[in-house]
Scaffold this motif. Structure first.
Motif, short mmCIF file in Angstrom:
data_model
loop_
_atom_site.label_atom_id
_atom_site.label_comp_id
_atom_site.label_asym_id
_atom_site.label_seq_id
_atom_site.Cartn_x
_atom_site.Cartn_y
_atom_site.Cartn_z
N ASP A 1 22.35 -44.92 55.14
CA ASP A 1 23.62 -44.19 55.28
C ASP A 1 24.48 -44.35 54.03
O ASP A 1 25.15 -43.41 53.59
CB ASP A 1 24.37 -44.68 56.51
N VAL B 1 23.22 -42.05 51.35
CA VAL B 1 23.63 -40.67 51.62
C VAL B 1 25.06 -40.43 51.13
O VAL B 1 25.36 -39.37 50.54
CB VAL B 1 23.51 -40.34 53.12
N GLU B 2 25.93 -41.39 51.34
CA GLU B 2 27.31 -41.24 50.88
C GLU B 2 27.39 -41.18 49.36
O GLU B 2 28.23 -40.47 48.80
CB GLU B 2 28.18 -42.40 51.40
N LYS C 1 26.09 -37.47 48.33
CA LYS C 1 26.90 -36.28 48.63
C LYS C 1 27.63 -35.71 47.41
O LYS C 1 27.54 -34.51 47.14
CB LYS C 1 27.87 -36.58 49.76
N PRO C 2 28.36 -36.52 46.63
CA PRO C 2 29.02 -35.93 45.45
C PRO C 2 28.03 -35.44 44.40
O PRO C 2 28.31 -34.48 43.68
CB PRO C 2 29.90 -37.06 44.91
N ALA D 1 25.10 -34.06 45.06
CA ALA D 1 24.65 -32.76 45.56
C ALA D 1 25.72 -31.71 45.37
O ALA D 1 25.43 -30.56 44.98
CB ALA D 1 24.26 -32.87 47.03
N GLN D 2 26.97 -32.07 45.62
CA GLN D 2 28.07 -31.11 45.46
C GLN D 2 28.18 -30.63 44.02
O GLN D 2 28.57 -29.48 43.76
CB GLN D 2 29.37 -31.74 45.93
N HIS E 1 26.25 -27.33 43.29
CA HIS E 1 26.54 -26.15 44.12
C HIS E 1 26.42 -24.86 43.32
O HIS E 1 26.80 -24.78 42.17
CB HIS E 1 27.94 -26.26 44.71
N GLY F 1 26.61 -28.02 53.67
CA GLY F 1 26.29 -29.10 52.75
C GLY F 1 25.25 -30.02 53.34
O GLY F 1 24.52 -29.65 54.26
N LEU F 2 25.20 -31.25 52.82
CA LEU F 2 24.24 -32.23 53.34
C LEU F 2 24.62 -32.66 54.75
O LEU F 2 25.78 -32.63 55.14
CB LEU F 2 24.20 -33.46 52.43
N GLY F 3 23.62 -33.07 55.50
CA GLY F 3 23.88 -33.64 56.82
C GLY F 3 23.24 -32.89 57.96
O GLY F 3 23.07 -33.43 59.04
#
Length: 367
Positions: free
Chosen positions: A26, A29-30, A33-34, A36-37, A40, A47-49
């Motif tokens: 987890d 994943v945090e 996230k940025p 992956a963003q 864009h 988004g992810l999740g």
């Protein structure tokens, strides 16, 4: 539980005690996230999740799209990254191997997913690897919209990990490559590679063993350490090629075919974009191979045919274009940042002849 049953009075077993740390997953994943963003692009939905990544082709501007998909890994170049302790660029290689494969069919890589597996999850190591994947996606212009992190104790030795990538692209039906009008007399352009890219590393590693050098030894053919030099990431040609396909002036379809030079080298990959009855004749005197190839050939005493069939030997992408369009296509690619030159010609061939001939190959290893 009966008093004498197996497990009685033993400490309880948990998933974490078995070697899988969900909290660490987890946490990764945090961190992702940025990253992956930052990749864009138009067409990404959400988004992810989620259980799956969503992409809207209409929102991306396509009218009559054909989907083009690809999957690949980094091969045993990962072992070099692991042993050298440098995980930061193999993610770029991962994206490159997939995205370069779909652009040769004229497709714009839209989104990317990765599979990252290891025995024990190291969050910081994972962050560095995924940061490389995100950088590769930015270079290719595709969005990182999902993936899988698999912690599998007992499957991998301590410190080992594996990567696989998956890309989906799209191209308007009328712009699919290769074109059917490739003909004798067409010109072959070569785009320079950044080194060995991500092929032949089982041989590279054997040669390193023979050299008695360590990955932290100074590189005998480049700057930095040997490990850093061998981990130079695969060049991503996507944006440059799409720019040339879309903006080669007044000649529609000036680029007739493309070939990504991966495993099998020039002889194994150039024919993949050619129709039956045609072959490419290349002149190795027309390009310069990076110094890494001369070092590999010298230390390994590798036969020239093996060099040609294992490595890209300095050409990472081939472009087939009409003779009248070659200068214009080369100029557009050069302006986009590529080192490009005319390296050969398409000619007719009989069935018994080779589909790609590289003349004067031994000149590539001379200083």
């Amino acid at each position: 539980m009966k008093p004498n049953a197996p497990g009685h009075n033993r400490p309880p077993l948990t998933y974490k005690a078995a070697g899988v740390d969900i909290d660490a997953g987890d946490s990764l994943v945090e961190h992702i996230k940025p990253l992956a963003q930052s990749t864009h692009r138009r067409g990404v939905v959400g988004g992810l999740g989620g259980f799956g990544g969503l992409f809207d082709l209409k929102a991306a501007g396509f009218r009559d799209p054909v989907l083009v998909s690809g999957t690949d890994g980094v091969g045993t170049k990962l072992k070099v990254a692991i042993e050298a302790g440098i995980p930061d660029t193999v993610g770029i290689d991962l994206v490159a191997m997939c995205a370069n494969d779909v652009v040769v069919q004229g497709a714009d890589p839209l989104f990317f997913l990765d599979y990252y597996a290891m025995g024990h999850l190291d969050v910081e190591m994972g962050r560095r690897i995924v940061a490389g994947i995100a950088e590769g996606c930015r270079r290719a212009g595709c969005a990182l919209i999902g993936g899988e992190t698999a912690e599998m104790p007992g499957m991998y030795a301590e410190g080992d990990y594996d990567l696989a990538g998956f890309v989906v692209g799209a191209v308007e039906r009328e712009h699919l490559l290769p074109r059917p009008d490739i003909a004798a007399g067409d010109v072959v352009l070569g785009l320079a590679s950044s080194g060995a890219h991500s092929n032949g590393y089982s041989l590279v590693r054997r040669i390193v063993d023979r050299s008695a050098l360590r990955y932290d030894s100074p590189s005998p053919f480049g700057s930095g350490s040997l490990g850093e030099a061998l981990l130079e990431p695969t060049r991503i040609y996507v944006k440059q090629l799409l720019s040339a396909i879309r903006a080669t002036g007044t000649t529609k379809g000036a680029i007739k075919g493309l070939a990504h030079i991966t495993g099998g080298g020039l002889p194994g990959n150039v024919p993949r974009c050619l129709p039956d009855g045609l072959r490419a004749r290349l002149d190795a005197r027309r390009w310069t191979a990076p110094d890494v190839f001369g070092w590999l050939k010298d230390i390994g005493n590798v036969p020239t045919d093996d060099m040609l069939n294992t490595f890209n030997c300095g050409i990472g992408m081939v472009v087939v274009t009409g003779k009248d369009d070659a200068e214009q296509v080369a100029r557009v690619l050069s302006e986009a940042g590529e080192t490009v030159g005319e390296i050969g010609v398409i000619e007719r061939t009989a069935n018994a002849e080779a589909d790609c001939v590289v003349d004067h190959a031994d000149t590539l290893w001379r200083s």
